[in-house]
Scaffold this motif. Sequence first.
Motif, mmCIF file in Angstrom:
data_model
loop_
_atom_site.group_PDB
_atom_site.id
_atom_site.type_symbol
_atom_site.label_atom_id
_atom_site.label_comp_id
_atom_site.label_asym_id
_atom_site.label_seq_id
_atom_site.Cartn_x
_atom_site.Cartn_y
_atom_site.Cartn_z
ATOM 1 N N THR B 58 0.856 -1.187 0.000
ATOM 2 C CA THR B 58 0.000 0.000 0.000
ATOM 3 C C THR B 58 0.893 1.239 0.000
ATOM 4 O O THR B 58 2.118 1.123 0.011
ATOM 5 C CB THR B 58 -0.873 0.061 1.264
ATOM 6 O OG1 THR B 58 -0.029 0.362 2.385
ATOM 7 C CG2 THR B 58 -1.584 -1.251 1.521
ATOM 8 N N GLN B 59 0.265 2.414 0.079
ATOM 9 C CA GLN B 59 1.050 3.648 0.157
ATOM 10 C C GLN B 59 1.520 3.923 1.591
ATOM 11 O O GLN B 59 2.132 4.936 1.838
ATOM 12 C CB GLN B 59 0.266 4.836 -0.409
ATOM 13 C CG GLN B 59 -1.089 5.121 0.197
ATOM 14 C CD GLN B 59 -2.208 4.323 -0.438
ATOM 15 O OE1 GLN B 59 -2.249 3.109 -0.341
ATOM 16 N NE2 GLN B 59 -3.143 5.005 -1.078
ATOM 17 N N ARG B 60 1.225 3.091 2.531
ATOM 18 C CA ARG B 60 1.614 3.171 3.957
ATOM 19 C C ARG B 60 0.988 4.352 4.681
ATOM 20 O O ARG B 60 0.397 4.165 5.725
ATOM 21 C CB ARG B 60 3.134 3.200 4.139
ATOM 22 C CG ARG B 60 3.540 3.143 5.621
ATOM 23 C CD ARG B 60 5.034 2.957 5.808
ATOM 24 N NE ARG B 60 5.414 2.851 7.191
ATOM 25 C CZ ARG B 60 5.899 3.850 7.924
ATOM 26 N NH1 ARG B 60 6.024 5.052 7.409
ATOM 27 N NH2 ARG B 60 6.249 3.656 9.174
ATOM 28 N N ILE B 61 1.142 5.580 4.173
ATOM 29 C CA ILE B 61 0.413 6.697 4.773
ATOM 30 C C ILE B 61 -0.984 6.616 4.171
ATOM 31 O O ILE B 61 -1.226 7.105 3.070
ATOM 32 C CB ILE B 61 1.059 8.056 4.407
ATOM 33 C CG1 ILE B 61 2.565 8.048 4.642
ATOM 34 C CG2 ILE B 61 0.363 9.194 5.154
ATOM 35 C CD1 ILE B 61 3.011 8.161 6.060
ATOM 36 N N LEU B 62 -1.872 5.981 4.893
ATOM 37 C CA LEU B 62 -3.197 5.700 4.333
ATOM 38 C C LEU B 62 -4.155 6.847 4.631
ATOM 39 O O LEU B 62 -4.254 7.294 5.767
ATOM 40 C CB LEU B 62 -3.770 4.410 4.953
ATOM 41 C CG LEU B 62 -3.019 3.107 4.698
ATOM 42 C CD1 LEU B 62 -3.623 1.989 5.556
ATOM 43 C CD2 LEU B 62 -3.084 2.740 3.226
ATOM 44 N N ASP B 63 -4.871 7.296 3.596
ATOM 45 C CA ASP B 63 -5.999 8.194 3.817
ATOM 46 C C ASP B 63 -7.210 7.328 4.124
ATOM 47 O O ASP B 63 -7.216 6.130 3.845
ATOM 48 C CB ASP B 63 -6.240 9.029 2.564
ATOM 49 C CG ASP B 63 -6.519 8.140 1.366
ATOM 50 O OD1 ASP B 63 -7.682 8.042 0.955
ATOM 51 O OD2 ASP B 63 -5.565 7.485 0.864
ATOM 52 N N LEU B 64 -8.251 7.925 4.702
ATOM 53 C CA LEU B 64 -9.421 7.134 5.097
ATOM 54 C C LEU B 64 -10.057 6.390 3.920
ATOM 55 O O LEU B 64 -10.571 5.286 4.092
ATOM 56 C CB LEU B 64 -10.480 8.057 5.725
ATOM 57 C CG LEU B 64 -10.152 8.576 7.131
ATOM 58 C CD1 LEU B 64 -11.169 9.628 7.543
ATOM 59 C CD2 LEU B 64 -10.124 7.431 8.139
ATOM 60 N N TYR B 65 -9.992 6.988 2.735
ATOM 61 C CA TYR B 65 -10.594 6.306 1.578
ATOM 62 C C TYR B 65 -9.842 5.011 1.273
ATOM 63 O O TYR B 65 -10.463 3.978 1.006
ATOM 64 C CB TYR B 65 -10.584 7.218 0.343
ATOM 65 C CG TYR B 65 -11.546 8.371 0.453
ATOM 66 C CD1 TYR B 65 -12.901 8.198 0.129
ATOM 67 C CD2 TYR B 65 -11.130 9.621 0.897
ATOM 68 C CE1 TYR B 65 -13.798 9.250 0.233
ATOM 69 C CE2 TYR B 65 -12.019 10.676 1.009
ATOM 70 C CZ TYR B 65 -13.352 10.490 0.680
ATOM 71 O OH TYR B 65 -14.243 11.521 0.792
ATOM 72 N N SER B 66 -8.519 5.084 1.314
ATOM 73 C CA SER B 66 -7.735 3.874 1.027
ATOM 74 C C SER B 66 -7.942 2.831 2.121
ATOM 75 O O SER B 66 -8.101 1.643 1.841
ATOM 76 C CB SER B 66 -6.240 4.210 0.923
ATOM 77 O OG SER B 66 -6.028 5.139 -0.111
ATOM 78 N N LEU B 67 -7.956 3.283 3.387
ATOM 79 C CA LEU B 67 -8.157 2.350 4.496
ATOM 80 C C LEU B 67 -9.515 1.653 4.363
ATOM 81 O O LEU B 67 -9.626 0.435 4.518
ATOM 82 C CB LEU B 67 -8.058 3.078 5.843
ATOM 83 C CG LEU B 67 -8.334 2.232 7.089
ATOM 84 C CD1 LEU B 67 -7.360 1.054 7.196
ATOM 85 C CD2 LEU B 67 -8.243 3.081 8.362
ATOM 86 N N ARG B 68 -10.549 2.455 4.043
ATOM 87 C CA ARG B 68 -11.894 1.847 3.954
ATOM 88 C C ARG B 68 -12.019 0.948 2.733
ATOM 89 O O ARG B 68 -12.792 -0.012 2.748
ATOM 90 C CB ARG B 68 -12.951 2.947 3.932
ATOM 91 C CG ARG B 68 -13.080 3.617 5.298
ATOM 92 C CD ARG B 68 -14.405 4.341 5.436
ATOM 93 N NE ARG B 68 -14.563 4.830 6.795
ATOM 94 C CZ ARG B 68 -14.650 6.117 7.117
ATOM 95 N NH1 ARG B 68 -14.614 7.048 6.178
ATOM 96 N NH2 ARG B 68 -14.813 6.473 8.377
ATOM 97 N N LEU B 70 -9.577 -0.917 1.698
ATOM 98 C CA LEU B 70 -8.924 -2.150 2.149
ATOM 99 C C LEU B 70 -9.848 -2.962 3.054
ATOM 100 O O LEU B 70 -9.924 -4.184 2.947
ATOM 101 C CB LEU B 70 -7.618 -1.818 2.893
ATOM 102 C CG LEU B 70 -6.473 -1.261 2.039
ATOM 103 C CD1 LEU B 70 -5.359 -0.703 2.925
ATOM 104 C CD2 LEU B 70 -5.905 -2.335 1.111
ATOM 105 N N THR B 71 -10.560 -2.286 3.960
ATOM 106 C CA THR B 71 -11.449 -3.034 4.862
ATOM 107 C C THR B 71 -12.667 -3.565 4.100
ATOM 108 O O THR B 71 -13.145 -4.656 4.377
ATOM 109 C CB THR B 71 -11.906 -2.185 6.065
ATOM 110 O OG1 THR B 71 -12.637 -1.053 5.592
ATOM 111 C CG2 THR B 71 -10.742 -1.740 6.915
ATOM 112 N N GLY B 74 -11.813 -6.765 2.560
ATOM 113 C CA GLY B 74 -11.785 -7.817 3.582
ATOM 114 C C GLY B 74 -13.176 -8.228 4.046
ATOM 115 O O GLY B 74 -13.430 -9.389 4.362
#
Lengths: 419, 356
Positions: B58-68, B70-71, B74
């Motif tokens: 990933t880009q490691r510094i995750l913005d909420l859009y990227s985090l969500r 990813l979830t 899952g």
Amino acid sequence: MAKTIHDTPMLDELEKGPWPSFISGFKRLRDEHPDERINAMAGDLLGQLEHSYETRKGYWKGGTVSVFGYGGGIIPRFSEVAAAFPESKEFHTLRVQPPAGNFYTTDMLNQLADSWEKHGSGLVTFHGQTGNIMFIGTTTENTQHFFDEINEYGWDLGGAGPCVRTAMSCVGAARCEQSCANENAIQRHLVNTFTDDVHRPALPYKFKFKVSGCPNDCVNSIERSDFAVIGTWADDMKVNQDAVKEFIEKKGRSYVIDNVITRCPTNAISLKDDDTIEVDNPNCVRCMHCLNVMPKALGPGDDKGVTVLIGGKRTLKIGDLMGTFIVPFMRLNTAEDYERIVEIASESIDFFAENALEHERTGEMIERIGLVNFLEGIGIDVDPNMVNSPRQSSYVRMDGWDEEAEKWFQRKLEEKAAG
Amino acid sequence: MSEMRHPIESGCPDGFQYMHPVMRRNYGLWEYHEHPRPGVLRHVARSGDEIWTVKAGTQRILDLYSLRKLTEIGDKLGDGYVRFTLRSNIEYMVEDEAKVQPIIDALEEAGFVVGGTANSISTLSHTQGWLHCDIPGTDASGVVKAMMDELIDEFKSHNMPNRVHITTSCCQINCGGQGDIAINVQHTKPPKINHDLVANVCERPSVVARCPVAAIRPAMVNGKPSLEVDEKKCICCGACFPPCPPMQINDAEHSKLAIWVGGNHSNARSKPSFQKLVAAGVPNNPPRWPEATAIVKQILAAYKDDAKDWERINDWIDRIGWPRFFEKTGLPFTKFHIDNWRGARNSLNASTHIRF
């Protein structure tokens, strides 16, 4: 709370290319998020970062920010160029302790995202180099609100400053056949004994725990922690001869000779004419190489325990140090065993607190005073496994040699009696 | 003012509550693992249970859009259980092999990169850089983005002799840690001191104590108590800058990058080893640091071409020797490669072991 769209020609370059772009993520927060507070914060953050790219300088300074009741856990950041980028002028990070092995349910991640959306910038990293979840970017006021909210559902701050820091473990026994330890239990027993020392920085400098399930040391504990706990085993390694034969059939005999047999650092493994493997277990140093190459055929033994190494650290100030071991093998099967490892940690931290100079790490203190003084301070006996070789120089005073030799023989007798 | 809430000092949470039920059930009871394809692991327990893992960068510094995103993957396609690796890759654990391909497809569709397992080049581990650090000489996330753009094919495949861990650090404290290859800031000039501020901002005795070579001493400058640096002794490490920000070490031109190789924390084969300097004077050149990337690729090409299976970079150099390393990579060997720090004598070749 007005959003400013700064020109970011250099950062825009980082939106190109196939790897995921953090800059595109920042822009989504600036342009698409429904909350104007988040839009404005991301806008000015992009502005300040572009300014750094153009001038090749950082513009954050530290300060003092904490939550009520704690002295650490927050990395305060105030902008030195706040006049140009006011909406991100306070941009503190909260360090939050993850579980050993960094496991999450997607539900929990969503819940954390919801809390962070309310109070923070919307930027988060799993994880920082010490092992914390890094919630990056919030104001002094919202630091408290965000912490209050997530603390209610099971999350606590990690360490920052001269204190016991957040610990870290590999995936371990949860998924890895090479693990010889219960990383979850070890990490929690150790770091949660010192919660007070995590939250209220009062040590000479930082003190880190890390736990690896086997000597592959996937969390880099030997070099990156003051107190490394690494799983290992004391009995014979397991050999599944059917799986050995299967492996040879698939990869060929010379592959096994070139990649397993000749790579053993102590020549402790040999291939027999009938395609079975024989291990000279007393000379195996548990390096893990052959197990890594043939995980189905070779495995750790049943008599599992841990090795403890102390004093690893990075460059500042005397240069990099690997941890050196102080406990060759201890089993962690009973509550008493866990009490003993916590006691060793506790003695080590107490000795460090009393004897290290300001801003001196445990490894540097040991370098300055000598390993023997440290061992005597925490009540651990010397062991020939502790050295690559005995002393080389004859320039040493050895008053009390006979008494020391007698101690060794006594210890050997006791070990024999204990069986 | 309302009464403040007291913290619950719960410390490190129990990981079992977030662990996949198959992993909970088979904790400590695993039998073996396999690598069916890059980015996928199959672990088999003694009970016969299996857990499949899909790993992605990933880009490691995750913005909420990227985090969500990813979830969501899952939730919808996996079993709702994830973890993050030391190098900030995400891993999805599922019980049923049939779920593996849909997760891979969804991750790639969303722009994440499946891979990073076994003998690949994993994501660079990195520090905070200009985004958040108070003493950085360079950025971190940007360096990683620029470099992974070029190394992405090696992330997605198993073509290297052994795994390759690359790290970056944005100052000489080196929070990024060691790696098979490390790209670290290396300052080349002593700090520039703002004498008007030192007395008010810095605790002078602790700054003096911080210097590794005792080059800092108290001084009166323009009638004000300040500090001065013996510039001949100064090694330009920047250790004085964190406790004393008026001693600015970062310089747009003179803060360079240095490249180190052979850091290896594992005990496999040889004992853990420190990384060694191989290149310096590399320009700190945002936004894409092309000069640093070019040297890293040069080293990787030589390693990939010449190392044997299972040799990490340090193992490879141990076998072929340093002269051949410099020959094969085309990097210059200079007087600065010969150590003069404490313990330096141990790094000299006190033998006739020489390769011809």
